[in-house]
Design an enzyme around this catalytic site. Structure first.
Site, PDB file in Angstrom:
ATOM      1  N   GLU A 245       0.880  -1.177   0.000  1.00 56.19           N
ATOM      2  CA  GLU A 245       0.000   0.000   0.000  1.00 56.19           C
ATOM      3  C   GLU A 245       0.913   1.221   0.000  1.00 56.19           C
ATOM      4  O   GLU A 245       1.662   1.440   0.952  1.00 56.19           O
ATOM      5  CB  GLU A 245      -0.902   0.004   1.232  1.00 56.19           C
ATOM      6  CG  GLU A 245      -1.827   1.200   1.299  1.00 56.19           C
ATOM      7  CD  GLU A 245      -2.488   1.353   2.657  1.00 56.19           C
ATOM      8  OE1 GLU A 245      -2.628   2.507   3.109  1.00 56.19           O
ATOM      9  OE2 GLU A 245      -2.843   0.332   3.265  1.00 56.19           O
ATOM     10  N   CYS A 282      -3.859   7.361   5.583  1.00 49.83           N
ATOM     11  CA  CYS A 282      -3.687   7.037   4.171  1.00 49.83           C
ATOM     12  C   CYS A 282      -4.951   7.315   3.368  1.00 49.83           C
ATOM     13  O   CYS A 282      -4.901   7.396   2.145  1.00 49.83           O
ATOM     14  CB  CYS A 282      -3.286   5.578   4.009  1.00 49.83           C
ATOM     15  SG  CYS A 282      -4.392   4.413   4.831  1.00 49.83           S
TER      16      CYS A 282
END
Length: 509
Positions: A245, A282
């Protein structure tokens, strides 16, 4: 030459707290990986795995007060946030224990011979087996939930894979303590301590992904760091899956009708989402398309009032603070970019939240304003004012992959009138999670969750949150024509383990 020391640092002052460990040498990485591999047989029993995960959750909760204290000293995220994150981490461990108990993740499929089929079908039986040792790279912004005992570790252990964790330099003391808790949990079930290895240091992280006994890797962090490890994983003589990620802009589209109907509500919600955790999530909304005109002006004013009243905050480390301040300054100097609330340095160790505005037309084609389409980690968002639907569509069509994408609709649009479906069609190809009339911060740990997206949000199509995260660490194996006594118990006709399966085309629970 002595290995470099690893220090715990207080981000509120920039001062060293304690020396925690030393950066791992190549030999120490090798020892950790081999110890993890030797622990694999102890995870073969699903009952043991589930019990281990539940015990780990219990021991983490028992040590919670001390662990939160250490985490706050290293991250400045605050006890309230960290207690919630630790509770989430314990929930993840218990949830994966439940998945292990159920057994559906093994995806058992049994087909008996059918000579009359075209082509003929032999006796075929398939299930999934663990890949092997998994390398886990901890994230800076989630010292519990995406770290030593986080989702990557929990899902890998649930799959039957030992792990070697590369600790994040922002919370090394917490990493050591959490690893000790996991090993204590393992000992209660006669699982070797090597089932959870821990190494420190940049070079150790590179050695780890290159190690020939490492079978897969999970990463949460920057595009630059993740891509370097992804490339290293691909260059190995035997490449391995790398589930990274890396970064996300998380665009938001506000329709004109939504702005007319509830500009103030949307502005306040955006302020809360973009400043949550000092903008270090995020899934922070980093680009917001707002209509030009009176309704959009009301939204921007509300946003300015709310963000302007936000206190300065501490980022996870001074390197991130310097990057945020430099990134804001570079963006703010672009033509036609304004700063209704100026973000940047809030003090020697803090940053202030803010946002930039730009005409959306500046983003519809290549140019220096493409910088505004890149993530800036910290409490900053970019508000792009669009004049019509075509301009908004043109901006969306240029965006890279994202973890999330959001649209704010009016009540009539949410009921199916207007452009809601059209906007969702624009957002779906660029995101892994699409929201309507919500905010992306806050990722529920639930079976239907998907936390991933097209590159550069992630390097694979998998999720790192939710039950299906376990699939990253498994591979299917089919047995053809194998006599019943030689089959794994999972694949025998009498189903001695009581597993959910697809048997002769029928789903059996």
């Amino acid at each position: 030459m002595a290995a470099a020391p690893v220090w715990s640092v207080d981000p509120r002052t920039g001062k060293q707290r304690e020396q925690v460990a030393a950066e791992a040498t190549a030999q120490e990485v090798d020892e950790a990986v081999r110890a993890a591999r030797a622990a694999r047989p102890a995870l073969a029993d699903r009952t043991v795995r589930a019990a281990f995960l539940r015990t780990a959750a219990d021991l983490l909760a028992d040590a919670g007060e001390h662990l939160v204290e250490v985490a706050d000293a290293e991250s400045a995220l605050g006890p309230v946030r960290l207690k919630g994150e630790l509770a989430r981490t314990c929930h993840q461990l218990r949830a994966f224990a439940g998945i292990v108990d159920e057994g559906a993740f093994l995806d058992v499929v049994i087909d008996h011979p059918d000579a009359g089929a075209t082509p003929p079908v032999p006796d075929l039986r398939r299930h999934k087996i663990p890949l092997g040792v998994v390398a886990v790279y901890s994230a800076s912004n989630f010292p519990f939930a995406f770290s030593v005992a986080g989702g990557d570790t929990a899902s890998a252990l649930a799959a039957g894979c030992p792990v070697v964790v590369k600790a994040h330099p922002d919370h090394p003391a917490l990493s050591e303590r959490v690893a000790s808790v996991l090993r204590a949990a393992a000992a209660r079930h006669d699982v070797p301590a090597g089932v959870v290895g821990l190494v420190h240091g940049f070079e150790a992280g590179v050695e780890l992904v290159r190690h020939p006994l490492v079978a897969a890797a999970g990463f949460t962090g920057s595009v630059r760091g993740g891509r370097a490890l992804f490339d290293a994983a691909a260059r190995r003589p035997v490449p391995i899956p790398f589930h990274g990620e890396l970064g996300s802009l998380n665009p938001v589209v506000v329709t004109e009708a939504a702005a007319v109907e509830r500009a103030e509500e949307i502005g306040a919600g955006l302020a809360g989402s973009m400043t949550l955790g000092v903008g270090q999530f995020c899934v922070k909304p980093g680009l917001v398309l707002v209509p030009a005109g009176a309704a959009g002006d009301r939204l921007v004013k509300t946003l300015a009032d709310a963000v302007g009243g936000t206190d300065a905050g501490v980022l996870l480390d001074h390197r991130m603070r310097d990057g945020f301040v430099a990134g804001v300054a570079e963006r703010a100097q672009l033509p036609d970019v304004a700063s209704p609330v100026t973000p940047g340095a809030g003090g020697e160790h803090t940053v202030s939240a803010g946002f930039l505005t730009v005409p959306a037309g500046r983003l519809t084609g290549p140019g220096p304003h493409d910088l505004l389409l890149e993530e800036c980690f910290g409490p900053l968002t970019v508000v792009a004012r669009y004049t019509d639907a075509a301009e908004a569509h043109a901006v969306l069509s240029r965006l890279p992959g994202n973890l999330t994408a959001t649209v704010q609709l009016s009540a009539r649009e949410a009921a199916g009138e207007g452009r809601g479906a059209e906007i969702l069609a624009d957002l779906t190809p660029i995101a892994g999670r699409v929201l309507v009339n919500g905010w992306p911060t806050g990722v529920a740990v639930a079976p239907a969750q998907h936390h991933g997206g097209p590159y550069p949000a992630t390097t694979s199509t998998s999720t790192s949150v939710g039950g299906t995260a376990i699939e990253r660490w498994l591979r299917p194996v089919a047995y053809q024509g194998v006599p019943e006594p030689l089959l794994p118990p999972e694949l025998r006709d009498d189903n001695p383990l009581g597993l959910p399966r697809r048997y002769e085309g029928r789903l059996e629970r």
